[in-house]
Design a protein around this motif. Structure first.
Motif, PDB file in Angstrom:
ATOM      1  N   VAL A   1       0.861  -1.181   0.000  1.00 38.55           N
ATOM      2  CA  VAL A   1       0.000   0.000   0.000  1.00 38.55           C
ATOM      3  C   VAL A   1       0.896   1.228   0.000  1.00 38.55           C
ATOM      4  N   PRO A   2       0.890   2.010  -1.073  1.00 38.59           N
ATOM      5  CA  PRO A   2       1.813   3.150  -1.155  1.00 38.59           C
ATOM      6  C   PRO A   2       1.424   4.256  -0.183  1.00 38.59           C
ATOM      7  N   ASP A   3       2.431   4.961   0.306  1.00 35.93           N
ATOM      8  CA  ASP A   3       2.200   6.115   1.173  1.00 35.93           C
ATOM      9  C   ASP A   3       2.000   7.392   0.367  1.00 35.93           C
TER      10      ASP A   3
ATOM     11  N   LYS B   1       8.800   3.548   3.090  1.00 34.68           N
ATOM     12  CA  LYS B   1       7.772   4.402   2.502  1.00 34.68           C
ATOM     13  C   LYS B   1       7.766   4.153   0.994  1.00 34.68           C
ATOM     14  N   PHE B   2       6.583   4.028   0.416  1.00 35.08           N
ATOM     15  CA  PHE B   2       6.468   3.623  -0.975  1.00 35.08           C
ATOM     16  C   PHE B   2       5.714   4.678  -1.773  1.00 35.08           C
TER      17      PHE B   2
ATOM     18  N   GLY C   1       5.229   2.296 -11.763  1.00 29.74           N
ATOM     19  CA  GLY C   1       5.155   1.233 -10.775  1.00 29.74           C
ATOM     20  C   GLY C   1       5.259   1.777  -9.363  1.00 29.74           C
ATOM     21  N   VAL C   2       5.317   0.851  -8.410  1.00 25.77           N
ATOM     22  CA  VAL C   2       5.426   1.203  -7.000  1.00 25.77           C
ATOM     23  C   VAL C   2       6.880   1.006  -6.579  1.00 25.77           C
ATOM     24  N   PHE C   3       7.479   2.031  -6.014  1.00 22.69           N
ATOM     25  CA  PHE C   3       8.882   1.992  -5.623  1.00 22.69           C
ATOM     26  C   PHE C   3       9.022   2.461  -4.183  1.00 22.69           C
ATOM     27  N   GLU C   4       9.960   1.836  -3.472  1.00 22.82           N
ATOM     28  CA  GLU C   4      10.331   2.375  -2.166  1.00 22.82           C
ATOM     29  C   GLU C   4      11.152   3.636  -2.399  1.00 22.82           C
TER      30      GLU C   4
END
Length: 510
Positions: free
Chosen positions: A299-301, A416-417, A423-426
């Motif tokens: 779940v991205p922040d 934290k993403f 895409g989804v990255f840290e």
């Protein structure tokens, strides 16, 4: 030298971290899941805190009175919840002290000109910016709601035991063997122990195991990888002597020893390539099709999307922000009813703790948004054109741009993403070391160089694999000054074999 005791007065300066500051720093480095657990524990401990579920305010959830219209106690201003504090008009407030002592102003900008006036520069084709909290308005159910339930492996095998094994003792043996099946579908027990446990002959246990190896899915109850693959090939009527010889020498296949495989299998290179292709099509873990558990997506922040006028919109994901507020009405009630000094001190302590938690959560959201906004601004070329355009970035670059300490940026980027069109990255992903350019001026991101190395290897021909030295020559011709050992380190980190091994793989059709 005489030893004696004496009293001296000394003046010194030291940094003392209050419990409230320690709490704020702790909240900053927590992930959204850890933050939710921490807030839940505070809700249980502090009676003046409550969760805003959207049904009402404080202790009258059924009245339907809007929170803004609810009467507040005299001389007690209502404390807004964490989501309200994270709105766009609140995020830029200069009165909200940051978590970092060097941090003074919340950085927001609406255009490239504003960035230039702030001394931060503007990225190429950056366009208009908007930094605010919020979420994407997406309708429909989540991904998990569309998944169908898969059958349980044990239930599937028990049905086959009931249908295929008519003898009662054989069924007892089958259920005993079933208890030794691992999650991949392999039999991990010992037949002698099963026979001794049931008081039957070893031959009978072996016969039952052989019958169970014909169950669905193919390859189930195998004791080794070669037996698992052989049972699947036998079902397809493809287990000939050459294939069996290949299965008996799987270590040679893993080592890509082409010459030795041709010798033990007694076939030519074309037949060996076909057999390897057949093995690749098999399932080495037949039980993984059962007992399926959906992968828990991150779940991205921070949410990021393209702005209609160009550039990017960076927002906080309100789904990850806990909605917590201070129950002012309850606080007023218990304060007026408190008689003893201990009760008043306890109420004051809990009210201060609750107010500080709400403020700390707001500061956390504020700081995360600032850091994420600057990261997106710095890596604008990556989001526009791809990985090969990622620029070198270190914590100091972000810290200096937004006026924070490196340690604060480090805490913010931990767990934290960011959800982006690519895409989804840290957030840690965007910090890469720099590799000097061949001209001595331009620097290249290590991640972009890894991408370049992988692209070169993927494009190589079977009869012309690139050695590490050849890759170094190509990269230096492109302006990247890199050593051969660095290329080897990056290649091994990406699990890419050497040029000799790759040549063998391509000869086998792998």
């Amino acid at each position: 030298m005489a030893l004696q005791q004496r009293l001296d007065i000394r003046q010194s300066q030291s940094l003392v971290m209050t419990p409230q500051l320690q709490q704020a720093i702790k909240l900053l480095q927590l992930s959204n899941l850890e933050l939710a657990e921490y807030v839940d524990s505070e809700l249980e401990r502090n009676p003046l805190l409550e969760r805003d579920d959207g049904t009402g305010w404080n202790d009258a959830p059924t009245t339907g009175v809007d929170r803004e219209e609810a009467p507040a106690p005299v001389n007690e201003a209502r404390v807004a919840d964490t989501v309200e504090l994270a709105t766009s008009d609140r995020m830029a407030g200069s009165n909200d002290a940051p978590l970092d002592t060097d941090y003074e102003n919340v950085y927001t900008n609406s255009s490239a000109a504003d960035m230039d006036s702030a001394g931060l520069g503007s990225g190429e084709q950056f366009g208009e910016w908007s930094s605010r909290s919020g979420g994407f308005d997406e309708e429909g159910e989540g991904f998990e709601a569309t998944l169908t339930e898969r059958p349980k492996l044990r239930d599937h095998l028990e049905e086959q035991i009931t249908m295929d094994l008519g003898d009662r003792l054989d069924r007892m043996v089958a259920y005993a063997l079933l208890d030794h099946l691992d999650e991949a579908g392999y039999f991990t027990g010992k037949l002698e122990e099963v026979a001794a446990q049931l008081g039957c002959g070893l031959e009978q246990v072996e016969n039952v195991l052989l019958r169970m190896q014909r169950f669905d899915p193919a390859g189930i109850f195998a004791r080794t990888l070669a037996e698992c693959l052989g049972n699947q090939l036998r079902e397809k009527n493809r287990l000939d002597p050459c294939m069996q010889a290949l299965l008996n020498n799987l270590p040679l296949l893993a080592a890509r020893n082409l010459q030795q495989l041709l010798k033990v299998c007694g076939c030519d290179a074309e037949d060996l390539s076909d057999m390897v292709a057949e093995i690749k099509a098999l399932n080495p873990k037949p039980a993984l099709a059962f007992d399926f558990e959906p992968v828990q997506t991150v779940v991205p922040d921070i949410l990021m999307r393209a702005s209609p006028g160009g550039g990017w919109i960076v927002e906080l994901n309100t789904e990850t922000l806990p909605r917590v507020l201070v129950n002012q009405r309850y606080h007023s009630r218990v304060t007026s009813g408190a008689r003893s000094k201990a009760d008043k001190e306890y109420i004051a302590e809990q009210f201060q703790s609750a107010s500080w938690l709400v403020k700390s959560l707001h500061q956390r959201a504020n700081t995360i948004l600032k850091v994420a906004t600057e990261i997106v601004r710095q890596q604008d070329a990556f989001f526009l054109h791809g990985l090969q355009f990622m620029k070198p970035l270190i914590l100091r670059d972000i810290a200096e741009a937004i006026g924070m300490h490196e340690s604060t940026v480090s805490r913010v980027t931990t767990n934290k993403f960011l959800s982006s069109p690519r895409g989804v990255f840290e957030l840690k992903y965007f910090f890469t070391s720099a590799i000097q350019g061949a001209d001595g001026q331009a620097a290249h991101s290590a991640e972009a160089v890894r991408y370049r190395i992988k692209a070169l290897i993927d494009a190589e021909k079977a009869d012309d694999t690139l050695s590490d030295d050849k890759i170094v020559e190509i990269l230096r011709a492109d302006g990247i000054d890199i050593a051969r050992r660095t290329v080897a380190k990056y290649r091994e980190g990406m699990k890419i074999p050497s040029s000799v091994q790759r040549r063998r793989e391509k000869a086998l059709g792998l």
